[in-house]
Design an enzyme around this catalytic site. Structure first.
Site, mmCIF file in Angstrom:
data_model
loop_
_atom_site.group_PDB
_atom_site.id
_atom_site.type_symbol
_atom_site.label_atom_id
_atom_site.label_comp_id
_atom_site.label_asym_id
_atom_site.label_seq_id
_atom_site.Cartn_x
_atom_site.Cartn_y
_atom_site.Cartn_z
ATOM 1 N N ARG A 118 0.817 -1.241 0.000
ATOM 2 C CA ARG A 118 0.000 0.000 0.000
ATOM 3 C C ARG A 118 0.840 1.277 0.000
ATOM 4 O O ARG A 118 0.332 2.353 0.330
ATOM 5 C CB ARG A 118 -0.989 0.025 1.160
ATOM 6 N N LYS A 140 3.487 11.421 -11.401
ATOM 7 C CA LYS A 140 2.586 10.576 -12.193
ATOM 8 C C LYS A 140 3.300 9.252 -12.440
ATOM 9 O O LYS A 140 4.424 9.234 -12.967
ATOM 10 C CB LYS A 140 2.257 11.224 -13.538
ATOM 11 N N LYS A 224 8.101 22.665 -14.450
ATOM 12 C CA LYS A 224 7.212 21.566 -14.051
ATOM 13 C C LYS A 224 6.938 21.633 -12.549
ATOM 14 O O LYS A 224 5.800 21.430 -12.102
ATOM 15 C CB LYS A 224 7.795 20.197 -14.438
ATOM 16 N N GLU A 234 -3.736 17.258 -10.866
ATOM 17 C CA GLU A 234 -4.375 17.638 -12.129
ATOM 18 C C GLU A 234 -5.860 17.933 -11.983
ATOM 19 O O GLU A 234 -6.681 17.504 -12.798
ATOM 20 C CB GLU A 234 -4.133 16.535 -13.184
ATOM 21 N N HIS A 245 -0.642 15.815 -26.073
ATOM 22 C CA HIS A 245 -0.700 14.432 -25.598
ATOM 23 C C HIS A 245 -2.009 13.720 -25.948
ATOM 24 O O HIS A 245 -2.027 12.489 -26.043
ATOM 25 C CB HIS A 245 -0.480 14.378 -24.078
ATOM 26 N N HIS A 249 -1.013 10.466 -27.509
ATOM 27 C CA HIS A 249 -1.307 9.155 -26.920
ATOM 28 C C HIS A 249 -2.130 8.304 -27.892
ATOM 29 O O HIS A 249 -1.971 7.073 -27.942
ATOM 30 C CB HIS A 249 -2.061 9.326 -25.592
ATOM 31 N N HIS A 262 7.255 8.098 -27.377
ATOM 32 C CA HIS A 262 6.351 9.054 -26.738
ATOM 33 C C HIS A 262 6.638 10.487 -27.221
ATOM 34 O O HIS A 262 5.718 11.223 -27.618
ATOM 35 C CB HIS A 262 6.493 8.962 -25.212
HETATM 36 N N1 NAD Z 1 5.257 10.396 -15.398
HETATM 37 C C1 NAD Z 1 5.306 11.439 -16.201
HETATM 38 O O1 NAD Z 1 5.039 12.580 -15.810
HETATM 39 C C2 NAD Z 1 5.726 11.237 -17.623
HETATM 40 C C3 NAD Z 1 6.109 12.338 -18.397
HETATM 41 C C4 NAD Z 1 6.523 12.127 -19.696
HETATM 42 C C5 NAD Z 1 6.598 10.832 -20.208
HETATM 43 N N2 NAD Z 1 6.230 9.791 -19.423
HETATM 44 C C6 NAD Z 1 6.372 8.415 -19.912
HETATM 45 O O2 NAD Z 1 7.752 8.193 -20.108
HETATM 46 C C7 NAD Z 1 7.939 7.222 -21.135
HETATM 47 C C8 NAD Z 1 8.944 7.739 -22.127
HETATM 48 O O3 NAD Z 1 10.172 7.929 -21.447
HETATM 49 P P1 NAD Z 1 11.548 7.853 -22.239
HETATM 50 O O4 NAD Z 1 11.473 8.705 -23.429
HETATM 51 O O5 NAD Z 1 12.618 8.070 -21.260
HETATM 52 O O6 NAD Z 1 11.544 6.363 -22.781
HETATM 53 P P2 NAD Z 1 12.272 5.031 -22.240
HETATM 54 O O7 NAD Z 1 12.147 4.911 -20.800
HETATM 55 O O8 NAD Z 1 11.782 3.923 -23.098
HETATM 56 O O9 NAD Z 1 13.805 5.320 -22.549
HETATM 57 C C9 NAD Z 1 14.178 5.564 -23.878
HETATM 58 C C10 NAD Z 1 15.189 4.535 -24.410
HETATM 59 O O10 NAD Z 1 16.494 5.004 -24.089
HETATM 60 C C11 NAD Z 1 17.178 4.037 -23.293
HETATM 61 N N3 NAD Z 1 17.971 4.807 -22.359
HETATM 62 C C12 NAD Z 1 17.525 5.565 -21.329
HETATM 63 N N4 NAD Z 1 18.543 6.213 -20.762
HETATM 64 C C13 NAD Z 1 19.656 5.859 -21.436
HETATM 65 C C14 NAD Z 1 21.025 6.207 -21.328
HETATM 66 N N5 NAD Z 1 21.460 7.089 -20.431
HETATM 67 N N6 NAD Z 1 21.898 5.635 -22.176
HETATM 68 C C15 NAD Z 1 21.468 4.755 -23.133
HETATM 69 N N7 NAD Z 1 20.195 4.404 -23.294
HETATM 70 C C16 NAD Z 1 19.293 4.953 -22.449
HETATM 71 C C17 NAD Z 1 16.093 3.198 -22.680
HETATM 72 O O11 NAD Z 1 16.565 1.926 -22.304
HETATM 73 C C18 NAD Z 1 15.089 3.152 -23.808
HETATM 74 O O12 NAD Z 1 15.481 2.197 -24.771
HETATM 75 C C19 NAD Z 1 6.576 6.975 -21.732
HETATM 76 O O13 NAD Z 1 6.053 5.777 -21.231
HETATM 77 C C20 NAD Z 1 5.757 8.153 -21.253
HETATM 78 O O14 NAD Z 1 4.392 7.840 -21.163
HETATM 79 C C21 NAD Z 1 5.809 9.958 -18.157
HETATM 80 O O1 LIG Z 2 3.146 15.439 -15.549
HETATM 81 C C1 LIG Z 2 2.124 15.624 -16.219
HETATM 82 O O2 LIG Z 2 1.066 16.003 -15.695
HETATM 83 C C2 LIG Z 2 2.128 15.389 -17.671
HETATM 84 O O3 LIG Z 2 1.082 15.419 -18.291
HETATM 85 C C3 LIG Z 2 3.439 15.126 -18.332
HETATM 86 C C4 LIG Z 2 3.332 14.374 -19.647
HETATM 87 O O4 LIG Z 2 4.467 14.720 -20.406
HETATM 88 C C5 LIG Z 2 3.379 12.861 -19.467
HETATM 89 O O5 LIG Z 2 3.467 12.245 -20.714
HETATM 90 C C6 LIG Z 2 2.278 12.244 -18.644
HETATM 91 O O6 LIG Z 2 2.584 10.899 -18.340
HETATM 92 C C7 LIG Z 2 0.955 12.238 -19.332
HETATM 93 O O7 LIG Z 2 -0.003 11.986 -18.379
HETATM 94 P P1 LIG Z 2 -1.431 11.377 -18.691
HETATM 95 O O8 LIG Z 2 -2.180 11.687 -17.449
HETATM 96 O O9 LIG Z 2 -1.972 12.061 -19.899
HETATM 97 O O10 LIG Z 2 -1.225 9.918 -18.924
HETATM 98 ZN ZN ZN Z 3 4.679 13.405 -22.082
#
Ligand code: NAD
Ligand SMILES: O=C(O)C(=O)C[C@@H](O)[C@H](O)[C@H](O)COP(=O)(O)O
Ligand code: ZN
Length: 361
Positions: A118, A140, A224, A234, A245, A249, A262
């Site tokens: 939890r 998130k 941010k 949000e 997005h 998405h 992404h």
């Molecule tokens: N939580 C949030 O607020 C938020 C915000 C934006 C995106 N996201 C999510 O994040 C994801 C995208 O993240 P991403 O673009 O980092 O993708 P990812 O995590 O897939 O990483 C990108 C690629 O680069 C590689 N990689 C990462 N760091 C590296 C390094 N230093 N050296 C070599 N290779 C490396 C990874 O293994 C992968 O193949 C999506 O799922 C998206 O929905 C979440």
């Molecule tokens: O942090 C946030 O809030 C964002 O919306 C950041 C986005 O870049 C990110 O891709 C996030 O995961 C999107 O959120 P979602 O709620 O649309 O899934």
């Molecule tokens: Zn994003």
């Protein structure tokens, strides 16, 4: 070293941005309360950085979970590997999870931390540009569902964020560009001055100039942190971070997770959001053109995939988390650095913009 604090009362936490901080345990070990640590990474990043991280944790009882790399593995089924490892190693509520990776690892590790017994603590060590500027900050967390992106998740804030700029040296050019989509987003939605700075410095940034990168990561995290501090879950303003997005998405889901990155899908989605803002006469065409030009200079796609049709877009967009009472809410621009969340764009106007961008009827 550039430090920030995300101000969320008792859930406030620091964001450390500097080259080499992965190896500076003296700075961050205090954010691990207990003796148990579980590192979550993937099979691309672990061979590069896991040993460096573990060297700082010699006093802790450490286990690790190495997930398969890729957006296609951001699923509930794969997440079970984290719970299996935690239980097999008798981790209790005082454990700390550490996400060592890009946004996929960060979102999954954070969600595992939100769920395990939890809720346990976790730390974000973002290794991709996208994770440093966006996903590691703000809490998130979650996984994808075959019918929609990030559909299963939780808000769960980390104890701290450690952005070690040195690790960006091993990131591929395609992934670096994907991260730039979110960097440019901050300029468009809330920081016109930063947008101008990006225009001036785009060549140096794409060449990964260390000083410029440090400044860009700092400015994104600062923006941010300000938005999230105002609206953690949000309820309102935070939705501006979703520029591009709703379209993006839909693209990621339709194309199959991982085929469009992404950041690439967000870039094409941002171009659509800019076009829609112009269509509604809310945004001057020259501002939209500057946005699209900057995305292109960052090596990003600005057109939707040629194999999607309007119905597919509308159906997938209809499942967006911002939908209220069946009405789409989109993030649009009313000026450079000025975003609004609106339900005023009709399906007819959205359809016109999709068709004009080459999406088939
Ligand atoms: N939580 C949030 O607020 C938020 C915000 C934006 C995106 N996201 C999510 O994040 C994801 C995208 O993240 P991403 O673009 O980092 O993708 P990812 O995590 O897939 O990483 C990108 C690629 O680069 C590689 N990689 C990462 N760091 C590296 C390094 N230093 N050296 C070599 N290779 C490396 C990874 O293994 C992968 O193949 C999506 O799922 C998206 O929905 C979440
Ligand atoms: O942090 C946030 O809030 C964002 O919306 C950041 C986005 O870049 C990110 O891709 C996030 O995961 C999107 O959120 P979602 O709620 O649309 O899934
Ligand atoms: Zn994003």
């Amino acid at each position: 070293m550039k430090n920030l604090e995300l101000d969320l009362g008792e859930r406030s936490y620091p964001i450390f941005i500097a080259p080499g901080i992965l190896a500076d345990g003296a700075l961050w070990l205090k954010y691990i309360a207990g003796s148990q640590v579980c590192i979550v990474s993937n099979d691309t990043i672990a061979p590069l950085y896991l040993a460096d991280l573990k060297a700082q944790l010699s006093e802790k009882n450490v286990c690790e979970v190495i997930l398969p790399d890729g957006e296609a593995h951001k699923t509930l089924a794969v997440l079970e590997q984290v719970f299996d490892t935690l239980l097999a190693n008798n981790h209790n509520r005082s454990t700390t999870l550490i996400a060592l990776g890009g946004g996929v690892v960060g979102d999954m590790c954070g969600f595992a931390a939100a769920c395990y017994q939890r809720g346990v603590q976790f730390i974000q060590i973002p290794t991709s540009l996208l994770a440093m500027v966006d996903s590691s900050v703000g809490g998130k967390t979650g996984v994808n569902h075959p019918l929609g992106k990030n559909m299963i998740g939780a808000f769960h804030q980390p104890n701290c964020v450690l952005a070690d700029l040195n690790v960006l040296k091993t990131l591929s050019d395609r992934e670096f560009s994907a991260g730039m989509a979110e960097v440019i987003k901050y300029g468009l939605i809330c920081d016109a001055e930063f947008f101008g700075w990006l225009e001036q410095n785009i060549a140096g940034l794409m060449a990964r100039d260390a000083e410029l990168l440090s400044e860009a990561v700092y400015r994104c995290c600062e923006n941010k942190a300000t938005v999230v501090a105002e609206d953690e879950r949000e309820g309102g303003r935070r939705a501006i971070l979703n520029l591009g997005h709703t379209f993006g998405h839909a693209i990621e889901t339709a194309e199959g997770y991982g085929n469009w990155l992404h950041g690439e899908a967000v870039a094409a989605g941002t171009a659509l959001a800019l076009a829609l803002s112009v269509k509604l006469a809310w945004l001057a065409p020259d501002v939209a053109a500057r946005g699209v030009a900057l995305l292109e200079q960052a090596g990003l796609p600005v057109e939707p995939p040629s194999n999607m049709n309007v119905d597919q877009f509308l159906q997938l967009m209809g499942r967006d988390k911002k939908v209220v009472d069946g009405r789409l809410r989109l993030v649009l621009l009313v000026g450079l650095g000025e975003a609004v969340v609106t339900s005023e764009a009709s399906i007819e106007i959205i359809t016109e913009v999709l068709l004009a961008a080459g999406v088939s009827a």
